[in-house]
Scaffold this active site. Structure first.
Site, PDB file in Angstrom:
ATOM      1  N   CYS A  51       0.705  -1.366  -0.527  1.00 43.43           N
ATOM      2  CA  CYS A  51      -0.183  -0.143  -0.177  1.00 43.43           C
ATOM      3  C   CYS A  51       0.774   1.285   0.011  1.00 43.43           C
ATOM      4  CB  CYS A  51      -1.288   0.197   1.311  1.00 43.43           C
ATOM      5  SG  CYS A  51      -1.756   1.223   1.225  1.00 43.43           S
TER       6      CYS A  51
ATOM      7  N   CYS B 172     -22.254   6.626 -22.280  1.00 46.67           N
ATOM      8  CA  CYS B 172     -23.223   5.868 -23.057  1.00 46.67           C
ATOM      9  C   CYS B 172     -23.319   4.466 -23.898  1.00 46.67           C
ATOM     10  CB  CYS B 172     -24.105   7.228 -22.913  1.00 46.67           C
ATOM     11  SG  CYS B 172     -25.498   6.314 -23.183  1.00 46.67           S
TER      12      CYS B 172
ATOM     13  N   CYS C 281     -25.873   5.085 -26.320  1.00 45.88           N
ATOM     14  CA  CYS C 281     -26.312   6.825 -26.817  1.00 45.88           C
ATOM     15  C   CYS C 281     -26.257   6.357 -29.057  1.00 45.88           C
ATOM     16  CB  CYS C 281     -25.144   7.893 -26.711  1.00 45.88           C
ATOM     17  SG  CYS C 281     -25.927   8.298 -25.386  1.00 45.88           S
TER      18      CYS C 281
END
Length: 535
Positions: free
Chosen positions: A105, A446, A449
């Site tokens: 990390c 999208c 679309c």
């Protein structure tokens, strides 16, 4: 992928949340019964460190340890928890601050040196706090049991019960928070010598002068000190001692002031001694005139009660040339606007904000403002000179500044069957136009679309030659307009009729071509004046 566009308010909130969650804070509270197992191993580690501290320093006293020396020393102070000793360490000590980390990390790696330095400082101060760390990747079971659910996580255990860490992430922040939570919310300074020594180590603090350390006002001062997690509180009873810490003090027997290490160094408190009032005073005044945004201080910045924030995106060299100007303007709007510098070359911090402005590729200085309360954004579109920045800020405070909306460059629609609309042309091409306009609102991400775009292109071809009807589209991901703020679903088809542009008709994107054509004919009463292609 996503049928609904995030609003600016949602986007700004999400961006802020992501920055706030740079470090995880996990609260895990359950009563744990202490046992009486011995701590020979821990005591041996601390004893070894005590012995080493008694050894003469090679380079003489007062020399600051290097980072490597700090880490080495901290390795002797910080207890490494594992499957065998976690419960024993936490239950057997009154105060234990635990860092849950993972070797892979990056945030853990950034926090570890700060935690190590804080451990050394707290040891020197004689704080009754045991510092411990646990590799949650290697020891997932004990880490989970004590409440480590993300990395890095900081938890303070008081007699076996944990509470969420809520301070900053520098070594000084960790020390301050830990001391306040373990019984030292206020440092008492009794002499000029002590005051001089205190100033060598502390650069931001609150000083309270009281003739006696008792009474209602003093109690409110101490409550504020306990409630605040970020600022060191100091109490004195002698005026000459207070004068060392706060040279601008006037002769009085009761005083509270904030000291910072910058040009705007001293700020006197002039309200009633009430806990919430003191905390509010700190919230509005504790930051520098210009705060540099870092991942370490993001939580402090975004929790500020100052909701108007002017962000200056600039590289280090450009900021040097602009800093005096920014500080002067910030001084004028103190407590009304928070001025923040963001290194424009730091993609993690700068790019998310710049993308909200459509300027993510910018390398030149950008001055923008965000109103957290109204969720609006503003852009200084002139040169960042003193007069322009000052005028920008004045209008921001007065509420007369026009919000900024993203826009692509103005396109050439001369030969286009479907016109491309951008933020800058929306008024002229849609609202002020004397023609009917069918507008497709889409985004590149999208899924549906593309199919709707093909339908619009076929409709444009079908109605070619029809008077007073234009087909158009706008990419809502890079273009904004006040009239499109309520459009959240994509794709969206809006029919703007001549003379009724303020009330567009929303057409169904699930309709087939013939159904769409029928809707257009119905609303516009289109006559078959010219031959049209079959749909």
């Amino acid at each position: 992928m996503f049928p609904t566009k995030p609003t600016f308010k949602f986007t700004y909130f999400t961006l802020t949340l992501l920055l706030l969650l740079t470090f995880n804070h996990v609260s895990y509270g359950s009563e744990v019964v202490s046992d009486n197992d011995d701590f020979d191993g821990i005591e041996e580690l601390l004893a070894v460190d005590d012995e080493l501290e008694l050894e003469p320093k090679v380079s003489g006293g007062g020399v600051k340890l290097s980072e490597a020396e700090v880490l080495t020393k901290a390795q002797r102070i910080v207890i490494e928890l594992n499957n065998d000793n976690t419960e024993r360490v936490i239950n057997g000590n009154e105060f234990v601050l635990v860092l849950g980390y993972a070797p892979w990390c990056a945030r853990s790696a950034e926090l570890m040196p700060q935690f190590a330095e804080a451990a050394s400082l707290l040891k020197e101060l004689g704080t009754p706090l045991l510092m411990a760390k646990i590799d949650g990747d290697r020891y997932p079971k004990p880490a989970s049991v004590i409440g480590i659910k993300g990395f890095p996580t900081l938890l303070l255990f008081i007699n076996g019960t944990s509470q969420q860490y809520s301070g900053g992430f520098t070594a000084d922040d960790l020390v301050l928070w830990a001391r306040k939570k373990t019984g030292t919310p206020v440092i008492r300074i009794s002499s000029v010598t002590e005051a001089d020594e205190f100033l060598k180590k502390h650069h931001i603090f609150v000083v309270g002068l009281f003739d006696k350390f008792e009474g209602h006002e003093y109690e409110e001062f101490v409550r504020a000190a306990k409630s605040d997690n970020e600022t060191q509180f100091v109490e004195v009873s002698k005026f000459e001692v207070a004068q060392v810490l706060y040279p601008d003090i006037k002769i009085t027997d009761r005083f509270l002031g904030l000291v910072k290490s910058e040009p705007e160094r001293y700020t006197a408190y002039d309200r009633a001694f009430i806990t919430n009032e003191i905390l509010e005073f700190l919230g509005y005044n504790k930051f520098p005139l210009v705060t540099k945004l870092t991942e370490m201080n993001a939580i402090k910045v975004y929790s500020s009660p100052v909701k108007l924030q002017v962000l200056v995106f600039a590289n280090v060299d450009d900021l040097k040339n602009l800093l005096d100007t920014l500080q002067d303007v910030a001084r004028t709007f103190k407590s009304k606007i928070m001025f923040i510098h963001v290194d424009i070359n730091d993609e993690n911090l700068a790019k998310p904000f710049l993308s909200l402005l459509g300027l993510e590729e910018s390398k030149n200085t950008v001055v923008a403002a965000f109103n957290n309360g109204m969720s609006s954004k503003y852009l200084l579109e002139s040169q960042p000179t003193r007069s322009n920045i000052e005028e920008f800020c004045k209008n921001l405070v007065q509420g007369s500044l026009s919000p900024y909306f993203k826009s692509q460059p103005i396109p050439d629609n001369t030969e286009a069957s479907v016109h491309v609309i951008v933020g800058k042309t929306f008024d002229d091409a849609i609202l002020s136009s004397k023609e009917n306009v069918l507008l497709e609102v889409f985004t590149p991400w999208c899924i549906n679309c593309e199919a709707t775009s093909k339908q619009v292109e076929k409709l444009a071809k079908h109605y070619k030659g029809t008077n007073n009807l234009i087909f158009a589209r706008i990419d809502a991901s890079v273009n904004e307009h006040p009239k499109l703020q309520d459009v959240n679903d994509y794709p969206t088809l809006l029919l703007y009729r001549e003379g009724e542009k303020t009330n567009p008709i929303k057409l169904s994107t699930k309709s087939n071509l013939k159904e769409l054509a029928a809707s257009i004919n119905k609303h516009l009463e289109v006559q078959n004046e010219v031959a049209k292609d079959e749909l």
